[in-house]
Design a protein around this motif. Structure first.
Motif, PDB file in Angstrom:
ATOM      1  N   ASP A   1      26.406 -36.830 -22.850  1.00  0.00           N
ATOM      2  CA  ASP A   1      25.181 -36.015 -22.935  1.00  0.00           C
ATOM      3  C   ASP A   1      24.286 -36.479 -24.078  1.00  0.00           C
ATOM      4  OD1 ASP A   1      27.358 -33.359 -22.135  1.00  0.00           O
ATOM      5  OD2 ASP A   1      25.864 -34.211 -20.790  1.00  0.00           O
TER       6      ASP A   1
ATOM      7  N   SER B   1      23.051 -40.074 -16.628  1.00  0.00           N
ATOM      8  CA  SER B   1      22.959 -38.622 -16.412  1.00  0.00           C
ATOM      9  C   SER B   1      23.687 -38.176 -15.145  1.00  0.00           C
ATOM     10  CB  SER B   1      21.489 -38.192 -16.350  1.00  0.00           C
ATOM     11  OG  SER B   1      20.875 -38.660 -15.152  1.00  0.00           O
TER      12      SER B   1
ATOM     13  N   SER C   1      26.951 -36.437 -15.756  1.00  0.00           N
ATOM     14  CA  SER C   1      26.940 -35.159 -16.488  1.00  0.00           C
ATOM     15  C   SER C   1      26.469 -34.027 -15.571  1.00  0.00           C
ATOM     16  CB  SER C   1      26.015 -35.273 -17.704  1.00  0.00           C
ATOM     17  OG  SER C   1      25.853 -34.018 -18.336  1.00  0.00           O
TER      18      SER C   1
ATOM     19  N   ARG D   1      25.387 -31.172 -17.196  1.00  0.00           N
ATOM     20  CA  ARG D   1      24.614 -30.356 -18.130  1.00  0.00           C
ATOM     21  C   ARG D   1      23.129 -30.420 -17.789  1.00  0.00           C
ATOM     22  NH1 ARG D   1      22.952 -31.334 -23.913  1.00  0.00           N
ATOM     23  NH2 ARG D   1      22.926 -29.304 -24.950  1.00  0.00           N
TER      24      ARG D   1
ATOM     25  N   THR E   1      20.776 -32.296 -20.240  1.00  0.00           N
ATOM     26  CA  THR E   1      20.939 -33.757 -20.150  1.00  0.00           C
ATOM     27  C   THR E   1      20.154 -34.316 -18.973  1.00  0.00           C
ATOM     28  OG1 THR E   1      23.134 -33.556 -21.116  1.00  0.00           O
ATOM     29  CG2 THR E   1      22.637 -35.599 -19.934  1.00  0.00           C
TER      30      THR E   1
END
Length: 661
Positions: free
Chosen positions: A61, A94, A97, A99, A102
């Motif tokens: 992240d 990304s 991830s 998140r 992020t």
């Protein structure tokens, strides 16, 4: 029981809330990005240090966010290669991830890249994704800036969407509360108000003026907290522009005061577009006012300041010299106009070359980026299928635990499912490969079409020195009342111009047409040089008049022979230009030999150092012949020095011209 519910709630939601907090690494990268205007070296160093720390911590992240900030910094520095590398890296990482923050940063970097390379649809897609994700993470400062950028992309095609996003930008800026976001949103809303003024009333102009006066007052009050110094300059420029569009007499004091502030910001932080706009608006104002001397001094000041910098901004110099041309026309100073026009032509050509290179570079980046996005989507499909296969495996394991009675049935359906999935993946991969091939073909065709247009534009150019001198000689004849030869040469000039314009649009012309064009051109050159040379054009009997060749290949070499060979020789010398056409032995190409008895190559190079005349003829013709060599390998030319002892002084040019069926 109550404590258990509290514990479960904290486990479920506490982690999610904590995940949206800004890490120390992200804060360091953000601090580096904040120095992009004041200290670019410190800016990059802080961001690289933050990235290395993220890699050391193996935190995907933080890595994505650091790469995103580096990409946005390269946007400010106009480094497209590094901009693309960092944005692509952030976007690809990304995908690993989940998140939101992020993914939002990666989408922001990619959307900014797509906007920079003029891929507006993709820019909108990525920025809208970033806007949605940042909204879910309550990152109001980022939302304010992205909503403002989205409104610019929708302008002027969709006024309603522009209105929607500028209002949302103001709302997010109000919730963020920081001056940076406030100014970003207010500039977008001010742009929306200004766009409405094209058919608006004086009341709307007053409303826009009041809004920008409040914006500038807020900016000056919070200037130290605003990082984007270019936005401060834009606020001053927009307010000055509104004053210039107001009812007469305009508020001259306020207009000039805001332009002086914008110029100071531009010089302090090296913001070229602000500097160009400030000087331009001030010069236009003095021009319209009739103070041509003041306007001219302003534009010259801008040119001198630009030339004092360690780099050359051809766009800026071309703009200022064009403004000086207009001032010269109003002052009826035609000598100054000719001088400024010469410099404007020089920098405008350099600017156009830079623009062409930038367009080709952007096209290449768009193509490479599209291929990467295609690959990422393919990997996402494969990951989804892999996850589905895992879930299916767990389901099969559960079924096996129930009893062996269902084993055969489960095995049968699982095998069929795998086969279907394999067929589906194979089909998806095939479709993706076909799509990539089609995209590559379309991109190459677009580039080829652009190069073809470039070629035709280059073909259609005539030497400005030749045009100016030819018209000057015709004018001299008219003034001396030599009416008959003046009319004759004027007809030749008009015919030559028409021939070049017509032939530049054709792929092929006959040898007869080419010779007719060359005769007109050479006779006008004779007029220009006071009949200082003779010429002869000879065709072998085997050369038929209807042979088709590419147009305008020979004229540039005639120009070189006259300009650099025959023109410098003494007036009492007898100049001679000989042009000979014959078929090659294989009869698939035409050989054109051009001889002159001028000063020769070595002496010509010395004259070129002093002579202002510059010709790109050999470069352009070499490019055209090189592009023909794929189908006609023998196409090309060579330039030789004549031997004064055995032949005569001067040059020989031998051109192998393809004969096109």
């Amino acid at each position: 029981m109550y404590r258990f519910i509290i514990l479960v709630f904290s486990l479920l939601f506490g982690t999610a809330l904590q995940a949206q907090q800004i890490s120390a690494v992200e804060r360091k990268a953000e601090d580096g990005y904040a120095k992009r205007f004041s200290d670019s070296s410190a800016c990059k160093k802080l961001q690289i240090d933050a990235l290395n720390l993220a890699k050391k911590n193996k935190n995907i992240d933080d890595e994505v966010i650091c790469y995103s900030y580096l990409a946005l910094t390269q946007r400010r520095l106009l480094h497209l290669k590094d901009f693309t590398k960092y944005a692509d890296t952030a976007y690809i990482l990304s995908q690993k991830s989940n998140r939101k923050r992020t993914k939002a940063f990666a989408s922001l970097a990619m959307g900014t890249l797509k906007s920079y390379i003029d891929d507006k649809p993709q820019a909108l897609n990525h920025l809208l994704t970033a806007y949605k994700l940042f909204s879910q993470a309550d990152a109001h400062d980022q939302c304010a800036k992205i909503a403002a950028d989205i409104s610019y992309l929708f302008s002027p095609a969709s006024p309603e969407k522009v209105k929607k996003y500028v209002r949302e930008a103001l709302l997010h800026a109000s919730q963020a509360g920081d001056p940076e976001s406030q100014l970003y949103a207010r500039l977008a809303f001010g742009s929306y108000l200004t766009d409405k003024l094209e058919n608006g009333s004086q009341e709307e102009w007053k409303a826009a003026l009041d809004f920008f006066e409040v914006t500038v007052a807020y900016t000056e009050k919070n200037a130290d907290e605003i990082i984007s110094k270019s936005n401060i300059g834009i606020a001053y420029i927009n307010l000055a522009d509104l004053y210039s569009k107001g009812p007469k007499p305009i508020n001259e004091k306020a207009l000039l005061k805001n332009l002086e502030k914008a110029t100071a910001i531009a010089k302090k932080y090296n913001i070229k577009i602000i500097y160009r706009s400030a000087i331009g608006l001030k010069g236009v104002y003095y021009t319209e006012k009739g103070n041509y001397a003041k306007a001219e001094l302003l534009f010259i000041e801008g040119i001198n300041y630009q030339k004092s910098l360690p780099y050359t901004d051809n766009y800026l110099l071309a703009t200022f010299y064009n403004c000086l041309k207009e001032v010269s026309i109003k002052r009826k100073d035609y000598i100054a106009y000719y001088s400024y026009d010469t410099l404007y032509t020089k920098y405008n050509n350099l600017k156009n070359n830079e623009n062409m290179q930038r367009e080709l570079q952007n096209a290449e980046v768009r193509y490479e980026s599209a291929k990467k996005m295609e690959r990422i989507e393919q990997l996402e499909q494969e990951n989804k299928l892999e996850e589905q296969n895992k879930l299916l495996g767990y389901a099969v394991a559960g079924v096996l635990l129930i009893g062996l009675i269902f084993m055969f049935r489960s095995y049968y359906y699982r095998q069929r499912y795998y086969q279907n999935r394999e067929d589906f993946m194979h089909q998806e991969q095939t479709n993706a490969e076909l799509k990539m091939q089609l995209m590559e073909k379309e991109t190459i065709e677009n580039l080829a079409a652009r190069l073809s247009l470039e070629r035709r534009l280059l073909r259609s150019q005539m030497d400005p020195h030749f045009i100016f001198n030819a018209l000057g000689n015709i004018q001299s004849m008219i003034l001396q009342k030599d009416t008959i030869p003046a009319v004759s040469y004027l007809n030749k000039f008009a015919k030559l111009t028409r021939q070049i314009l017509e032939q530049s649009r054709k792929e092929t012309i006959s040898i007869e047409e080419e010779i007719g064009t060359l005769k007109n051109y050479i006779e006008l050159q004779q007029l220009r040089l006071n009949n200082g040379f003779d010429y002869a054009i000879v065709c072998d009997e085997s050369v038929e008049n209807n042979l088709l060749i590419p147009p305008l290949l020979i004229q540039p070499f005639i120009e070189n022979a006259v300009e650099h060979g025959l023109k410098p020789i003494a007036k009492n010398a007898n100049g001679l230009l000989e042009i000979h056409f014959k078929l090659a032995s294989q009869e698939q190409n035409l050989i054109c030999t051009i001889k002159d008895n001028g000063i020769g190559l070595a002496a010509s190079r010395k004259f070129k150092l002093k002579d202002n005349h510059k010709s790109l003829s050999t470069t352009i013709t070499d490019e055209r012949l090189s592009k023909m060599q794929k189908d006609y390998p023998w196409a090309g030319f060579k330039v030789l020095e004549r031997d004064p002892e055995t032949d005569s002084s001067g040059c020989i040019v031998i051109i192998n011209i393809p004969i096109i069926d």
